[in-house]
Design an enzyme around this catalytic site. Structure first.
Site, PDB file in Angstrom:
ATOM      1  N   ASP A 127      -2.473   3.048  -4.937  1.00  0.00           N
ATOM      2  CA  ASP A 127      -3.835   3.466  -5.268  1.00  0.00           C
ATOM      3  C   ASP A 127      -3.839   4.048  -6.682  1.00  0.00           C
ATOM      4  O   ASP A 127      -2.890   4.708  -7.089  1.00  0.00           O
ATOM      5  CB  ASP A 127      -4.327   4.521  -4.265  1.00  0.00           C
ATOM      6  CG  ASP A 127      -4.461   3.948  -2.850  1.00  0.00           C
ATOM      7  OD1 ASP A 127      -4.447   2.709  -2.697  1.00  0.00           O
ATOM      8  OD2 ASP A 127      -4.571   4.757  -1.901  1.00  0.00           O
ATOM      9  N   ARG A 159      -9.161  -3.113  13.570  1.00  0.00           N
ATOM     10  CA  ARG A 159      -8.752  -1.823  13.017  1.00  0.00           C
ATOM     11  C   ARG A 159      -9.736  -1.438  11.923  1.00  0.00           C
ATOM     12  O   ARG A 159     -10.262  -2.306  11.237  1.00  0.00           O
ATOM     13  CB  ARG A 159      -7.348  -1.972  12.424  1.00  0.00           C
ATOM     14  CG  ARG A 159      -6.814  -0.766  11.707  1.00  0.00           C
ATOM     15  CD  ARG A 159      -5.373  -0.991  11.254  1.00  0.00           C
ATOM     16  NE  ARG A 159      -4.825   0.236  10.708  1.00  0.00           N
ATOM     17  CZ  ARG A 159      -5.027   0.651   9.472  1.00  0.00           C
ATOM     18  NH1 ARG A 159      -5.733  -0.074   8.632  1.00  0.00           N
ATOM     19  NH2 ARG A 159      -4.520   1.791   9.055  1.00  0.00           N
ATOM     20  N   HIS A 185       1.873   0.543  -0.502  1.00  0.00           N
ATOM     21  CA  HIS A 185       1.515   0.347   0.906  1.00  0.00           C
ATOM     22  C   HIS A 185       0.768  -0.972   1.092  1.00  0.00           C
ATOM     23  O   HIS A 185       0.285  -1.569   0.132  1.00  0.00           O
ATOM     24  CB  HIS A 185       0.713   1.538   1.447  1.00  0.00           C
ATOM     25  CG  HIS A 185      -0.506   1.901   0.645  1.00  0.00           C
ATOM     26  ND1 HIS A 185      -0.425   2.565  -0.550  1.00  0.00           N
ATOM     27  CD2 HIS A 185      -1.822   1.677   0.850  1.00  0.00           C
ATOM     28  CE1 HIS A 185      -1.638   2.759  -1.031  1.00  0.00           C
ATOM     29  NE2 HIS A 185      -2.514   2.215  -0.195  1.00  0.00           N
ATOM     30  N   HIS A 245      -0.011  -2.653  -2.547  1.00  0.00           N
ATOM     31  CA  HIS A 245      -0.609  -2.068  -3.758  1.00  0.00           C
ATOM     32  C   HIS A 245      -0.338  -0.564  -3.772  1.00  0.00           C
ATOM     33  O   HIS A 245       0.026   0.023  -2.748  1.00  0.00           O
ATOM     34  CB  HIS A 245      -2.127  -2.314  -3.788  1.00  0.00           C
ATOM     35  CG  HIS A 245      -2.861  -1.562  -2.710  1.00  0.00           C
ATOM     36  ND1 HIS A 245      -2.913  -1.991  -1.404  1.00  0.00           N
ATOM     37  CD2 HIS A 245      -3.531  -0.371  -2.736  1.00  0.00           C
ATOM     38  CE1 HIS A 245      -3.594  -1.128  -0.681  1.00  0.00           C
ATOM     39  NE2 HIS A 245      -3.979  -0.127  -1.459  1.00  0.00           N
TER      40      HIS A 245
HETATM   41  O1  LIG Z   1      -6.498   0.605   5.839  1.00  0.00           O
HETATM   42  C1  LIG Z   1      -5.545   1.315   5.487  1.00  0.00           C
HETATM   43  O2  LIG Z   1      -4.820   1.931   6.254  1.00  0.00           O
HETATM   44  C2  LIG Z   1      -5.216   1.440   4.019  1.00  0.00           C
HETATM   45  C3  LIG Z   1      -6.381   1.226   3.108  1.00  0.00           C
HETATM   46  C4  LIG Z   1      -5.962   1.254   1.686  1.00  0.00           C
HETATM   47  O3  LIG Z   1      -4.807   1.203   1.359  1.00  0.00           O
HETATM   48  C5  LIG Z   1      -6.969   1.365   0.617  1.00  0.00           C
HETATM   49  O4  LIG Z   1      -8.175   1.357   0.919  1.00  0.00           O
HETATM   50  O5  LIG Z   1      -6.567   1.474  -0.558  1.00  0.00           O
HETATM   51 FE   LIG Z   2      -4.524   1.813  -0.670  1.00  0.00          FE
END
Ligand SMILES: O=C(O)CCC(=O)C(=O)O
Ligand SMILES: [Fe+2]
Length: 184
Positions: free
Chosen positions: A64, A129, A119, A62
């Site tokens: 952001d 994680r 990403h 996705h």
């Molecule tokens: O957990 C991550 O490294 C990315 C989180 C992410 O892409 C988001 O919260 O939009």
């Molecule tokens: Fe994200």
């Protein structure tokens, strides 16, 4: 958490000032940056261990919606970014290092000069994680338009952030192309 958000806001404001100055956006157009009306959110992400990591995804690919996102990640690999020509590349965590993602709003405002980062997050069989994402952008009624840059060729039509969020909620990865002025 309140203090974390406050510090992230200060950092996001500084980065946004620098980026918009680079894009030659006038001081008048930057008024929203430090306003109390802006759109911000902190999101906590947790990815438990997964016995079959090749058959699962922590977070699907996705971009952001934010102007930019400041991300803290725990010391476990998982985040990957899509790089033209190279495919999915890992963004491994380093101690005391934050990751900054450029979002859709900056993509539109900059007329694609700052492209939004695609990403995703992979899961791990041995280690859990977590990450803390701080999303930052202009107020919901702010009208997004590459015309602010006085570019003769705006690649996107003008619309409010609220309208863009509505389009993205229904169309996810297609939202940018739906507001594109360039016919494919
Ligand atoms: O957990 C991550 O490294 C990315 C989180 C992410 O892409 C988001 O919260 O939009
Ligand atoms: Fe994200």
């Amino acid at each position: 958490m309140e203090n974390y958000q406050k510090q992230m806001k200060l950092l996001a404001e500084k980065l946004t000032q620098m980026i918009l100055t680079l894009l030659k956006i006038s001081e008048d157009e930057k008024g929203w940056i430090s306003s109390s009306e802006l759109c911000e959110a902190v999101q906590l992400n947790f990815y438990p261990c997964c016995p079959e990591p090749n058959r699962a995804m922590g977070l699907a690919p996705h971009t952001d919606t934010s102007l930019l996102t400041i991300l803290h990640q725990s010391q476990t690999n998982g985040l990957q970014i899509f790089k033209e020509g190279a495919g999915w590349v890992s963004v491994d965590p380093h101690p005391n290092t934050l990751v900054v993602h450029t979002g859709d709003i900056l993509h539109i405002l900059s007329n694609s000069r700052f492209r939004c980062a695609l990403h995703r997050v992979m899961v791990n069989s041995a280690r859990q994680r977590y990450s803390v994402a701080y999303f930052y952008g202009p107020p919901l009624d702010y009208v997004l338009s590459p015309l602010l840059l006085l570019t003769p060729f705006p690649r996107f039509r003008s619309l409010s952030i609220k309208e863009y969020i509505g389009i993205k909620a229904k169309n996810l990865g297609e939202a940018l192309s739906l507001i594109s002025t360039i016919q494919n």
